[in-house]
Design a protein around this motif. Structure first.
Motif, PDB file in Angstrom:
ATOM      1  N   VAL A  30      27.574 -46.093  27.042  1.00 59.24           N
ATOM      2  CA  VAL A  30      27.887 -44.881  27.228  1.00 59.24           C
ATOM      3  C   VAL A  30      27.995 -44.148  25.909  1.00 59.24           C
ATOM      4  O   VAL A  30      27.416 -42.833  25.942  1.00 59.24           O
ATOM      5  N   VAL A  31      28.517 -44.673  24.770  1.00 58.06           N
ATOM      6  CA  VAL A  31      28.298 -43.976  23.824  1.00 58.06           C
ATOM      7  C   VAL A  31      26.892 -43.902  23.044  1.00 58.06           C
ATOM      8  O   VAL A  31      26.825 -42.823  22.428  1.00 58.06           O
ATOM      9  N   ILE A  32      26.276 -44.959  23.036  1.00 57.82           N
ATOM     10  CA  ILE A  32      24.805 -44.939  22.581  1.00 57.82           C
ATOM     11  C   ILE A  32      23.993 -43.724  23.573  1.00 57.82           C
ATOM     12  O   ILE A  32      23.469 -43.023  22.844  1.00 57.82           O
ATOM     13  N   PHE A  33      24.256 -43.731  25.049  1.00 58.00           N
ATOM     14  CA  PHE A  33      23.632 -42.736  25.699  1.00 58.00           C
ATOM     15  C   PHE A  33      24.196 -41.495  25.353  1.00 58.00           C
ATOM     16  O   PHE A  33      23.074 -40.372  25.313  1.00 58.00           O
ATOM     17  N   SER A  34      25.238 -41.274  25.059  1.00 56.77           N
ATOM     18  CA  SER A  34      25.771 -40.069  24.743  1.00 56.77           C
ATOM     19  C   SER A  34      25.194 -39.450  23.242  1.00 56.77           C
ATOM     20  O   SER A  34      25.038 -38.176  23.134  1.00 56.77           O
ATOM     21  N   MET A  35      25.131 -40.367  22.356  1.00 56.00           N
ATOM     22  CA  MET A  35      24.479 -39.937  21.159  1.00 56.00           C
ATOM     23  C   MET A  35      23.167 -39.815  21.180  1.00 56.00           C
ATOM     24  O   MET A  35      22.554 -38.537  20.585  1.00 56.00           O
ATOM     25  N   ILE A  36      22.302 -40.212  22.009  1.00 57.70           N
ATOM     26  CA  ILE A  36      20.807 -40.029  22.180  1.00 57.70           C
ATOM     27  C   ILE A  36      20.913 -38.752  22.960  1.00 57.70           C
ATOM     28  O   ILE A  36      20.184 -37.738  22.346  1.00 57.70           O
ATOM     29  N   VAL A  37      21.504 -38.434  23.806  1.00 51.94           N
ATOM     30  CA  VAL A  37      21.302 -37.066  24.626  1.00 51.94           C
ATOM     31  C   VAL A  37      21.827 -35.983  23.664  1.00 51.94           C
ATOM     32  O   VAL A  37      21.314 -34.876  23.512  1.00 51.94           O
ATOM     33  N   ALA A  38      22.650 -35.982  22.851  1.00 55.80           N
ATOM     34  CA  ALA A  38      23.298 -35.138  21.772  1.00 55.80           C
ATOM     35  C   ALA A  38      22.313 -34.910  20.824  1.00 55.80           C
ATOM     36  O   ALA A  38      22.254 -33.867  20.547  1.00 55.80           O
ATOM     37  N   LEU A  39      21.839 -35.975  20.285  1.00 57.40           N
ATOM     38  CA  LEU A  39      20.696 -35.921  19.202  1.00 57.40           C
ATOM     39  C   LEU A  39      19.659 -34.980  19.892  1.00 57.40           C
ATOM     40  O   LEU A  39      18.935 -34.235  19.190  1.00 57.40           O
ATOM     41  N   LEU A  40      19.310 -35.270  21.214  1.00 59.77           N
ATOM     42  CA  LEU A  40      18.046 -34.339  21.882  1.00 59.77           C
ATOM     43  C   LEU A  40      18.478 -32.977  21.865  1.00 59.77           C
ATOM     44  O   LEU A  40      17.474 -32.093  21.743  1.00 59.77           O
ATOM     45  N   ILE A  41      19.582 -32.681  22.550  1.00 59.75           N
ATOM     46  CA  ILE A  41      20.039 -31.177  22.910  1.00 59.75           C
ATOM     47  C   ILE A  41      20.344 -30.524  21.275  1.00 59.75           C
ATOM     48  O   ILE A  41      20.236 -29.258  21.621  1.00 59.75           O
ATOM     49  N   ASN A  42      20.522 -31.450  20.319  1.00 59.84           N
ATOM     50  CA  ASN A  42      20.732 -30.575  18.971  1.00 59.84           C
ATOM     51  C   ASN A  42      19.561 -30.154  18.414  1.00 59.84           C
ATOM     52  O   ASN A  42      19.242 -29.505  17.311  1.00 59.84           O
ATOM     53  N   GLN A  43      18.177 -30.475  19.084  1.00 59.73           N
ATOM     54  CA  GLN A  43      17.056 -30.123  18.330  1.00 59.73           C
ATOM     55  C   GLN A  43      16.781 -28.594  18.717  1.00 59.73           C
ATOM     56  O   GLN A  43      17.476 -28.076  19.403  1.00 59.73           O
ATOM     57  N   PRO A  44      15.918 -28.093  17.738  1.00 60.89           N
ATOM     58  CA  PRO A  44      15.898 -26.548  17.885  1.00 60.89           C
ATOM     59  C   PRO A  44      14.793 -26.430  19.194  1.00 60.89           C
ATOM     60  O   PRO A  44      13.553 -26.059  19.255  1.00 60.89           O
ATOM     61  N   ILE A  45      15.454 -26.484  20.474  1.00 57.28           N
ATOM     62  CA  ILE A  45      15.024 -26.239  21.789  1.00 57.28           C
ATOM     63  C   ILE A  45      15.530 -24.970  22.386  1.00 57.28           C
ATOM     64  O   ILE A  45      16.718 -24.682  22.085  1.00 57.28           O
ATOM     65  N   LYS A  46      15.009 -24.404  23.475  1.00 48.46           N
ATOM     66  CA  LYS A  46      15.437 -23.368  24.130  1.00 48.46           C
ATOM     67  C   LYS A  46      16.400 -23.869  25.106  1.00 48.46           C
ATOM     68  O   LYS A  46      16.424 -24.855  25.581  1.00 48.46           O
ATOM     69  N   MET A  47      17.441 -22.792  25.526  1.00 47.38           N
ATOM     70  CA  MET A  47      18.553 -23.200  26.752  1.00 47.38           C
ATOM     71  C   MET A  47      19.313 -24.292  26.269  1.00 47.38           C
ATOM     72  O   MET A  47      19.526 -25.346  27.062  1.00 47.38           O
ATOM     73  N   LYS A  48      19.843 -24.411  24.964  1.00 42.56           N
ATOM     74  CA  LYS A  48      20.754 -25.449  24.777  1.00 42.56           C
ATOM     75  C   LYS A  48      22.047 -25.557  25.599  1.00 42.56           C
ATOM     76  O   LYS A  48      22.477 -26.540  26.189  1.00 42.56           O
TER      77      LYS A  48
END
Length: 300
Positions: free
Chosen positions: A86-104
């Motif tokens: 759960v912790v690793i999955f959450s970190m990966i998703v947070a790293l992806l959402i934190n990228q400069p993308i639209k509709m964060k």
């Protein structure tokens, strides 16, 4: 008034609502629960009566109950596997959402929405209808392959984690937000300096991102452990509730089971904090030793 006393009073002011609520609504029920765990409770037409039986409830739970300790042991094994996932999955998703993308904001809402709607009754009903399992796990023989490859002691918790993978997705929303808050606290100029020095993204993650997220990793480890041990699809809690309404056991024995279960959770949390702090202290000692050697070499 000194600054230290001002900070102390400010901290007490902020936690005062919780302290007041604890004293008025939680302190006496906790005391009653602990007292009841040493008693045999009878529900009679004249009301609830109890008989003090010392440590009999705890002795029966630990040494004679054929179900409780086995259920606790099996569930603890699955939690030990699920927490890092759960912790690793959450970190990966947070790293992806934190990228400069639209509709964060939309992505944050999507991952946090299950936390809002998955109350105890809702998630219990969904699991009763099979919504918490992955059908292809059974269809393609993944379960039987794991059982044939591994022993039952290791295969059973792994299979349980795979079957509850939907639960992992549902219970990752808070952890993702915590990691996002940690990522946003890291100074962007550090990344810019690392890029100028020629650091790769992989090196940047290990040297900058991961050290900056360490306090938040500890918070998520604690939160995830408590969340998994206390969620409504927990077989141990179901067993405690079943004993609560049995005539031969009743409220006193169920309360003793609850206190044993709580002691186990606290023990696991202490192990997590001790291991995490010990690793952090060891890293700081090594870093201080290297600085001393560098300073001595410079002086010489």
């Amino acid at each position: 008034m000194t600054n230290q006393r001002k900070n102390t009073l400010t901290g007490l002011l902020f936690i005062s609502p919780w302290l007041i609520g604890f004293l008025f609504f939680m302190a006496y029920p906790i005391y009653s629960s602990l007292k009841m765990s040493f008693e045999k409770v009878f529900i009679t037409p004249d009301g609830i009566k109890s008989q003090f039986i010392k440590l009999d409830n705890y002795q029966y739970a630990l040494f004679k109950d054929p179900y409780f300790m086995d259920e606790v042991f099996n569930f603890t094994k699955s939690v030990i596997i699920m927490v890092p996932i759960v912790v690793i999955f959450s970190m990966i998703v947070a790293l992806l959402i934190n990228q400069p993308i639209k509709m964060k904001g939309m992505f944050r809402a999507i991952f946090f929405l299950p936390v809002v709607i998955s109350s105890g009754a809702v998630i219990t009903e969904l699991f009763a209808q099979g919504a918490g399992t992955i059908p292809m796990v059974e269809q393609y023989g993944i379960v039987s392959m794991i059982k044939d490859s591994l022993g039952p002691g290791l295969a059973d918790p792994i299979i349980e984690v795979i079957q509850k993978f939907i639960l992992i997705l549902w219970f990752s929303g808070v952890q993702i937000l915590i990691f996002l808050a940690g990522l946003q606290k890291i100074n962007r100029s550090i990344y810019e300096a690392a890029a100028i020095d020629g650091a790769s993204p992989w090196e940047t993650f290990w040297k900058i991102t991961l050290p900056g997220l360490k306090p938040f990793i500890l918070v998520n480890l604690i939160y995830t452990t408590v969340d998994l041990f206390t969620n409504s699809v927990n077989d141990v809690i179901k067993l405690i509730k079943e004993n609560m309404f049995k005539i031969e056991t009743g409220f006193g024995y169920a309360t003793a089971l609850s206190w044993i279960y709580q002691a186990l959770i606290l023990l696991i949390l202490l192990v997590i904090v001790f291991f995490f702090r010990n690793k952090e202290g060891e890293r700081e000692r090594k870093l201080g030793y290297r600085k001393q050697r560098t300073k001595r070499g410079t002086v010489s």
